[in-house]
Design an enzyme around this catalytic site. Structure first.
Site, PDB file in Angstrom:
ATOM      1  N   ASP A  74     -50.838   6.950   0.745  1.00  0.00           N
ATOM      2  CA  ASP A  74     -50.658   5.657   1.421  1.00  0.00           C
ATOM      3  C   ASP A  74     -50.031   5.868   2.801  1.00  0.00           C
ATOM      4  O   ASP A  74     -49.805   4.908   3.542  1.00  0.00           O
ATOM      5  CB  ASP A  74     -49.880   4.651   0.558  1.00  0.00           C
ATOM      6  N   SER A  75     -49.813   7.151   3.176  1.00  0.00           N
ATOM      7  CA  SER A  75     -49.471   7.470   4.565  1.00  0.00           C
ATOM      8  C   SER A  75     -50.627   7.083   5.483  1.00  0.00           C
ATOM      9  O   SER A  75     -50.484   7.070   6.710  1.00  0.00           O
ATOM     10  CB  SER A  75     -49.149   8.965   4.722  1.00  0.00           C
ATOM     11  N   GLU A 145     -45.177   6.522  -7.020  1.00  0.00           N
ATOM     12  CA  GLU A 145     -43.799   6.842  -6.640  1.00  0.00           C
ATOM     13  C   GLU A 145     -42.835   6.228  -7.657  1.00  0.00           C
ATOM     14  O   GLU A 145     -43.070   5.129  -8.154  1.00  0.00           O
ATOM     15  CB  GLU A 145     -43.492   6.281  -5.247  1.00  0.00           C
ATOM     16  N   GLU A 212     -40.412  15.235  -2.586  1.00  0.00           N
ATOM     17  CA  GLU A 212     -40.397  15.058  -1.131  1.00  0.00           C
ATOM     18  C   GLU A 212     -38.979  15.090  -0.578  1.00  0.00           C
ATOM     19  O   GLU A 212     -38.090  14.341  -1.025  1.00  0.00           O
ATOM     20  CB  GLU A 212     -41.076  13.709  -0.774  1.00  0.00           C
TER      21      GLU A 212
END
Ligand code: KIV
Length: 294
Positions: A74-75, A145, A212
């Site tokens: 979704d970046s 996430e 991350e």
């Protein structure tokens, strides 16, 4: 619950597919990467190469370069749409990008993010989003996430036959909760929480976990603790694999320079220079030539 989930098209013979995964030959091997391949790579100590992709042409190039997993992140919200955060991304946007990538990927496993607001509500909503992504985009897995709060939804999605990648640490969908893009889990309390979340996601059935921007030592401990592969971004070299946003690696985005990004090219310069030369040629009527005309 099993951490290994079959992908469509896999052999039903467990032993045969385990053997097939174990002798996976690496980037020149044209066979489709599956969840079992990734597990076998972890067990063989061979690092997994993952990159983001958002469109057909780049997916084709990255796939041919031997990338194991193409992540429709979704970046896309940042690098394709120009938003400040990933929050505006909708499921329809993600499905569109995932469809494009899927058409370009012959070998890589294609996984797509479930965007903000499409899975946090409850497990029924999460399952409906995952199923739409699988049916409409034809991806091989989804990524979500979050830690224990989403473990119930992960379990339900995995039970429906959809492979899931977890994502912990600096999860961009929670940026307004964090308030900063600083390294996460540097303190003991947050590090303990992350270890518990990692175990919960593995138990819920995730077949891989993205870590991350967390300390390398913590990522190493999680990697050793889990049977499933970890894939790091800003999480040190001990993870079972690495992932980067392809625009960062290719030097298309240069206004964003965290220390975990290594630029393997400066396509920003190449593209700008090519476009400048084109402008000059058009202005000078040097393009098109006679050979380029009918
Ligand atoms: O959206 C994304 O690109 C990601 C990667 C950075 C892991 O989640």
């Amino acid at each position: 619950m099993s951490s290994q989930t079959a992908s469509p098209g896999d052999s039903t013979d467990d032993e045969a597919s385990a053997a097939e995964a174990a002798d996976f030959a690496g980037p020149t091997d044209a066979r489709r990467v599956t969840t079992q391949t990734l597990q076998a790579l972890k067990e063989a100590g061979t690092p997994i190469a993952m990159l983001t992709a958002y469109d057909y042409t780049s997916a084709r190039l990255l796939d041919r370069a031997g990338i194991d997993v193409l992540l429709v992140g979704d970046s896309a919200s940042n690098v394709m749409a120009g938003h400040e955060t990933t929050l505006p991304m909708t499921l329809d946007h993600m499905i569109y990008h995932a469809q494009c990538v899927r058409r370009g990927a012959e070998r890589a496993l294609v996984a797509a993010d479930l965007p903000f607001g499409t899975f946090q509500g409850n497990s029924e909503e999460a399952l409906a989003s995952a199923i739409r992504m699988m049916k409409e985009a034809g991806v091989h897995a989804v990524k979500m996430e979050g830690g224990r709060a989403v473990a119930g939804s992960v379990e339900r999605i995995v039970e429906a036959g959809v492979p899931v990648i977890g994502h912990l640490g600096l999860t961009p969908q929670s940026i307004y909760e964090f308030g900063t893009y600083q390294v996460r889990a540097e303190g003991e309390e947050e590090a303990d929480q992350l270890r518990r979340d990692a175990r919960a996601l593995e138990e819920a059935g995730c077949f891989a976990l993205v870590l991350e921007k967390i300390p390398a030592a913590l990522a190493e401990a999680v990697t050793q603790d889990l049977a499933i592969p970890t894939v790091g971004i800003g999480a040190g070299a001990a993870c079972d694999g690495q992932v980067l946003v392809s625009h960062d690696l290719l030097g298309l985005t240069t206004d964003f320079s965290p220390r975990f990004v290594r630029r393997y090219a400066r396509l920003d310069e190449t593209i700008t220079e090519a476009a400048e030369r084109y402008v000059q040629d058009v202005r000078a009527r040097a393009f098109p030539s006679e050979e380029e005309s009918y």
